[in-house]
Design a protein around this motif. Sequence first.
Motif, PDB file in Angstrom:
ATOM      1  N   ARG A 267      20.012  96.504 -13.035  1.00 30.25           N
ATOM      2  CA  ARG A 267      20.270  95.139 -12.666  1.00 30.25           C
ATOM      3  C   ARG A 267      21.730  94.820 -12.199  1.00 30.25           C
ATOM      4  NH1 ARG A 267      16.638  91.054 -14.717  1.00 30.25           N
ATOM      5  NH2 ARG A 267      18.302  89.686 -14.942  1.00 30.25           N
TER       6      ARG A 267
ATOM      7  N   ASP B 195      20.076  87.680 -12.095  1.00 34.16           N
ATOM      8  CA  ASP B 195      18.713  87.234 -11.997  1.00 34.16           C
ATOM      9  C   ASP B 195      18.150  86.972 -10.651  1.00 34.16           C
ATOM     10  OD1 ASP B 195      18.612  87.314 -14.803  1.00 34.16           O
ATOM     11  OD2 ASP B 195      18.741  85.151 -15.076  1.00 34.16           O
ATOM     12  N   ASP B 196      19.028  86.556  -9.790  1.00 32.08           N
ATOM     13  CA  ASP B 196      18.526  86.290  -8.346  1.00 32.08           C
ATOM     14  C   ASP B 196      18.208  87.552  -7.813  1.00 32.08           C
ATOM     15  OD1 ASP B 196      18.950  83.502  -8.408  1.00 32.08           O
ATOM     16  OD2 ASP B 196      21.152  83.655  -7.884  1.00 32.08           O
TER      17      ASP B 196
ATOM     18  N   ALA C 234      17.649  90.478  -9.291  1.00 34.23           N
ATOM     19  CA  ALA C 234      16.515  91.089 -10.045  1.00 34.23           C
ATOM     20  C   ALA C 234      14.969  90.575  -9.522  1.00 34.23           C
ATOM     21  CB  ALA C 234      16.666  91.359 -11.408  1.00 34.23           C
ATOM     22  N   SER C 235      15.078  89.349  -9.204  1.00 35.56           N
ATOM     23  CA  SER C 235      13.999  88.470  -8.995  1.00 35.56           C
ATOM     24  C   SER C 235      13.328  89.127  -7.377  1.00 35.56           C
ATOM     25  CB  SER C 235      13.934  87.070  -8.824  1.00 35.56           C
ATOM     26  OG  SER C 235      14.979  86.672  -7.850  1.00 35.56           O
ATOM     27  N   ALA C 236      14.329  89.636  -6.746  1.00 34.53           N
ATOM     28  CA  ALA C 236      13.733  90.063  -5.381  1.00 34.53           C
ATOM     29  C   ALA C 236      13.812  91.633  -5.407  1.00 34.53           C
ATOM     30  CB  ALA C 236      14.946  89.544  -4.308  1.00 34.53           C
TER      31      ALA C 236
ATOM     32  N   LYS D  65       6.276  98.016 -11.458  1.00 31.29           N
ATOM     33  CA  LYS D  65       6.874  96.941 -10.657  1.00 31.29           C
ATOM     34  C   LYS D  65       7.407  97.392  -9.373  1.00 31.29           C
ATOM     35  CE  LYS D  65      10.096  94.840 -14.374  1.00 31.29           C
ATOM     36  NZ  LYS D  65      11.131  94.749 -14.838  1.00 31.29           N
TER      37      LYS D  65
END
Length: 314
Positions: free
Chosen positions: A218, A254-255, A257-259, A268
């Motif tokens: 990440r 987080d932005d 890792a969400s994509a 995943k």
Amino acid sequence: MVNFGYTMMCEQAGPTQLADDAVRAEQAGFDFAAVSDHYNPWLGEQGHSPFAWSVLGAAAYATHEIDLMTMVTCPTRRYHPAVVAQQAATIGVMSQGRFTLGLGAGENLNEHVVGAWPHRTQRHEMLAEAMEIIEPLLAGESVRHSGTFYDVPEARLWDVPTDGVPIVVAVSGPESLELADRADGVVVVQPDASLRRPGRPFYGQVALCYGLDESECRKRAVDQFRWFGLQWPVMAELPDPRAFDAAATFVTEDDVASAIPCGPDVDKHVEAVRRFVEAGCTHVALLQIGGEHQGDFIEWSRSELLPALHAAGA
């Protein structure tokens, strides 16, 4: 059946490693290898940007079965269309017909190094005219062209692969899709089924960040790919890595890792690829983030990811 490719990302590795990685990708069972064609990296942290066509020449000579392609080359500013045709024909000959020329309207990041960056409408007009020059040259024809943007008093390619060079065009919406209607296939960066042209190859690319430690992955993803969510209207206009750094200031871990799937969980990564397959992609290039992590990714792809993708019906 979907073809899975390996991305030789010039922004994150030097030229010798990129060619070596293409050889490893072939041995691991990838169907094709795609190379990015940039003058600058997106961010300074990526740290590289060698000449893509030299890398392709080395990869074409060192491999035997894996298909090769640009994803993608802009034939309007940094290169004259007649020169792009010669580059593509040469790689087509060296690879014995394994090369596909991916074209796109380009980004300010790479093309402004030779002059002013034109408006989007003009860029599409330039790409359309460039294709009018490239296509007949790759078909072995002599070309004389006097157009709005380019002049070719007389040109002919003396080394052209017997079966020519397929051309695919990167699209992001209705305007660019019109250009793709004359091409052999389409390239997208988002899994959008509306951009597909039935009966033609449909290429997508998925960014992944594999590693045994998800937390480290990440951090690596946000360090090198925080520009990823800026959307194409912004990405096409920013002039240099400093501008991309500034534009991505407020992008969080987080932005990103969400994509982008991060870590060792193969499911995943399969799910991220599946979205492109479900959109109709016939070819999906996998892009591992982090130049120093390519060897581990290729080996993991051989042993786990590619078998999982095939087992999932992709």
